[in-house]
Each structure stands twice: as C-alpha cells, then as structure tokens.
Design a protein around this motif. Structure first.
Motif, PDB file in Angstrom:
ATOM      1  N   GLY A 275      45.714  37.447  44.134  1.00 38.95           N
ATOM      2  CA  GLY A 275      46.011  38.146  42.888  1.00 38.95           C
ATOM      3  C   GLY A 275      44.782  38.711  42.200  1.00 38.95           C
ATOM      4  N   GLU A 276      43.616  38.561  42.833  1.00 44.85           N
ATOM      5  CA  GLU A 276      42.386  39.026  42.194  1.00 44.85           C
ATOM      6  C   GLU A 276      42.295  40.547  42.174  1.00 44.85           C
ATOM      7  OE1 GLU A 276      38.929  37.066  43.765  1.00 44.85           O
ATOM      8  OE2 GLU A 276      39.930  35.126  43.816  1.00 44.85           O
ATOM      9  N   LEU A 277      42.797  41.180  43.216  1.00 48.27           N
ATOM     10  CA  LEU A 277      42.769  42.639  43.260  1.00 48.27           C
ATOM     11  C   LEU A 277      43.666  43.224  42.171  1.00 48.27           C
ATOM     12  CD1 LEU A 277      41.351  44.789  44.949  1.00 48.27           C
ATOM     13  CD2 LEU A 277      43.336  44.821  46.468  1.00 48.27           C
ATOM     14  N   LYS A 278      44.836  42.652  42.008  1.00 45.23           N
ATOM     15  CA  LYS A 278      45.747  43.111  40.955  1.00 45.23           C
ATOM     16  C   LYS A 278      45.108  42.936  39.581  1.00 45.23           C
ATOM     17  CE  LYS A 278      50.614  42.871  39.584  1.00 45.23           C
ATOM     18  NZ  LYS A 278      50.934  44.217  40.091  1.00 45.23           N
ATOM     19  N   ALA A 279      44.399  41.824  39.393  1.00 43.78           N
ATOM     20  CA  ALA A 279      43.749  41.562  38.106  1.00 43.78           C
ATOM     21  C   ALA A 279      42.635  42.571  37.823  1.00 43.78           C
ATOM     22  CB  ALA A 279      43.187  40.142  38.085  1.00 43.78           C
ATOM     23  N   MET A 280      41.893  42.970  38.846  1.00 48.65           N
ATOM     24  CA  MET A 280      40.842  43.982  38.663  1.00 48.65           C
ATOM     25  C   MET A 280      41.428  45.288  38.130  1.00 48.65           C
ATOM     26  SD  MET A 280      38.576  43.621  42.142  1.00 48.65           S
ATOM     27  CE  MET A 280      38.058  42.010  42.744  1.00 48.65           C
ATOM     28  N   PHE A 281      42.522  45.713  38.741  1.00 51.25           N
ATOM     29  CA  PHE A 281      43.152  46.958  38.318  1.00 51.25           C
ATOM     30  C   PHE A 281      43.812  46.798  36.948  1.00 51.25           C
ATOM     31  CE2 PHE A 281      42.446  47.999  42.689  1.00 51.25           C
ATOM     32  CZ  PHE A 281      42.324  49.391  42.715  1.00 51.25           C
ATOM     33  N   ALA A 282      44.364  45.628  36.679  1.00 46.03           N
ATOM     34  CA  ALA A 282      45.001  45.390  35.380  1.00 46.03           C
ATOM     35  C   ALA A 282      43.992  45.502  34.245  1.00 46.03           C
ATOM     36  CB  ALA A 282      45.668  44.019  35.362  1.00 46.03           C
TER      37      ALA A 282
END
Length: 291
Positions: A275-282
C-alpha cells in the motif's frame, strides 16, 4: 519528460520482460578468483557502490518539482528495496524521448552527466521499445491521459469541444493537451485559450480561482489540484485524436541490466502490495490503481 516539452507521439504504454543477460567471468582465463569490474552485473555494481542513481525529470508536477514529489519518494523507496542509498540525478527534458533514453540510460549526456542506473517516468510503449534496442522499459506505475476539467456552474456538460468556443480555457501551449486544443477544429478555440502557462497544474489553479471555465492537461496535473472538489468535473478530453486509454508510465535501464530490472520490478511490486505506492500518490491527491 515533462509533458509540456513533449512531442505528441513521444510518451505513452508498456512491455514487460527484459531479455536474458549472460554474465561471464574471467576467473578461469586470468587465473584470479574474482570477476573483473566489467563482468559484474548491474545489480552487483549498484550494491557494491551502495547507492542507486535515479534519473528524474525536472519541473514535472506532481512527480518532481524542486526536490519534492511522487517520484522523489519512489526513487528513495526503490533504493531502499535494494538495500542501498539513493542518488538523485534530475535533468531537463531533451527534444524527444529517444534523446532522453540515450542521455540518461545507455550513453550519458554530452555535457558530462549520466547515465543513471534507472530513469523514471518513461512511457511503457512498444514503439518506443522498438526504437530503443539499447534499453529495457518496464515497471508501469501510473496511467496518464489528457483530460479537461470544467466548472460545473458554467459548463454543466461537455460532450464535445463546441461549448469551449464561448468560454475561456487554460492549457499549457507546449504540451500534448495544448497541441490538441490549439489545433482542434482548425483552430476554432485558439482565441479563447490561455496557453502561456508552464503546465497543467497552473491551468487547474486558474480554474480553481475562477479565472477560466475549463482547464486541460495531463490527468496527474489536473487531478492533483482539483480531485475531490465538487465544483469541478474531470474527464478525458472529448476529441477523436486524443488517446482514449492514455499510456502507462514506468522506468528504463540498460538492456543488459536484467538483474537490476528484476530487482526494481520486485521492489515496485512490494511497494504496491504494502500500500506504499498508493500512499505516495494519495499525498499528491491522486488515486493510484494498478496499471
């Protein structure tokens, strides 16, 4: 490459697997127990050096602006996945993607910098791969497309570009979005377009301030400013020449850097699964989905 410097056909979709690399050793020939530096794999060199050199485009919001952005975080996370430090190599976009791949991936720039171990924000697209046999392009992490945002109080619907003839719209002139809108209907919109702006983020901010009724640019640019604001609608630009499904954005390494490509892909997969990639974009107000 920054979209506002991009030629229309230069940045878009992905191929997956890199070719196999045969790593030789001179131990038997030279009678020594270790391979020479030139025989070491790309990943071994990175780990022995203790840092991953990452090429980044300058002035590419929300991915990289003055040391901040999604791809700064991504570069650090990928280096961490390899167990090394990151070495950032920001650079200005050249005239086309082929030049950028030559300067930043397989050869180096004539001004003396590069190449990097990996270049981010590369269109994962078969024609680009075919035109650049010295590189491997892989690891898509974002799907880009050209979009237009509109003020719903002024433009309730926008099924074509016809309503834009009566209102002011903002679009960066030196971009794919600008090229499409300036040339639409033989230039019918040109008198209503504000084009002397650096990027789609600036266009979206003009719309947000009420200075224009519509703004066009890359999905990442427009959504980073306006996503979630109920006053505005964001949709693909309604014209036949615009690529409907957009294009994937990934990374590139030298063609023979197979083990490095595999390690980077594994690192990217891990960031997605955690979920780290999603958090970067968020953090940039973007909704990341698997490409």
């Amino acid at each position: 490459m920054h979209p506002s410097h991009d030629k229309p056909a230069d940045r878009r979709t992905f191929l997956g697997k890199t070719s196999a690399l045969a790593i030789g050793t001179l131990g038997g020939l030279l009678g020594v127990g270790s391979a020479s530096a030139q025989d070491k794999s790309a990943l071994t060199k990175v780990r022995e050096r203790g840092r991953l050199s990452v090429g980044l485009y300058n002035d590419l919001p929300p991915f990289h602006v003055k040391g901040q952005g999604i791809e700064i975080e991504l570069a650090k996370a990928l280096a961490g996945a390899l167990g090394v430090e990151v070495s950032l190599l920001p650079f200005p976009a050249d005239d086309n993607m082929n030049d950028d791949l030559r300067n930043m991936v397989w050869k180096g720039h004539y001004l003396g910098y590069g190449p990097a171990d990996v270049l981010l924000h590369v269109p994962v697209e078969r024609p680009l791969m075919q035109d650049n046999p010295r590189v491997s392009i892989f690891g898509p992490y974002w799907r880009e497309r050209v979009v237009v945002a509109r003020d719903l109080s002024k433009l309730p619907t926008l099924d074509s570009l016809e309503p834009l003839r009566a209102v002011r719209s903002a679009v960066p002139g030196l971009s794919l979005a600008g090229w499409l809108m300036i040339g639409a209907d033989s230039g019918a919109l040109s008198e209503k377009l504000i084009t002397k702006i650096p990027d789609g983020v600036a266009a979206a901010q003009m719309l947000q301030r009420g200075e224009v009724a519509a703004a066009a640019g890359m999905r990442s640019e427009i959504e980073s400013v306006l996503r979630g604001d109920p006053r505005f609608a964001i949709a693909p630009i309604p014209m036949p020449r615009a690529p409907k499904d957009g294009w994937a954005v990934g990374m590139a390494v030298k063609k023979d850097a197979t083990d490095l490509a595999e390690a980077l892909q594994a690192g990217l997969n891990g960031l997605a699964e955690k979920g780290e990639l999603k958090a970067m974009f968020a953090r940039a107000n973007l909704d990341w989905q698997r490409v």
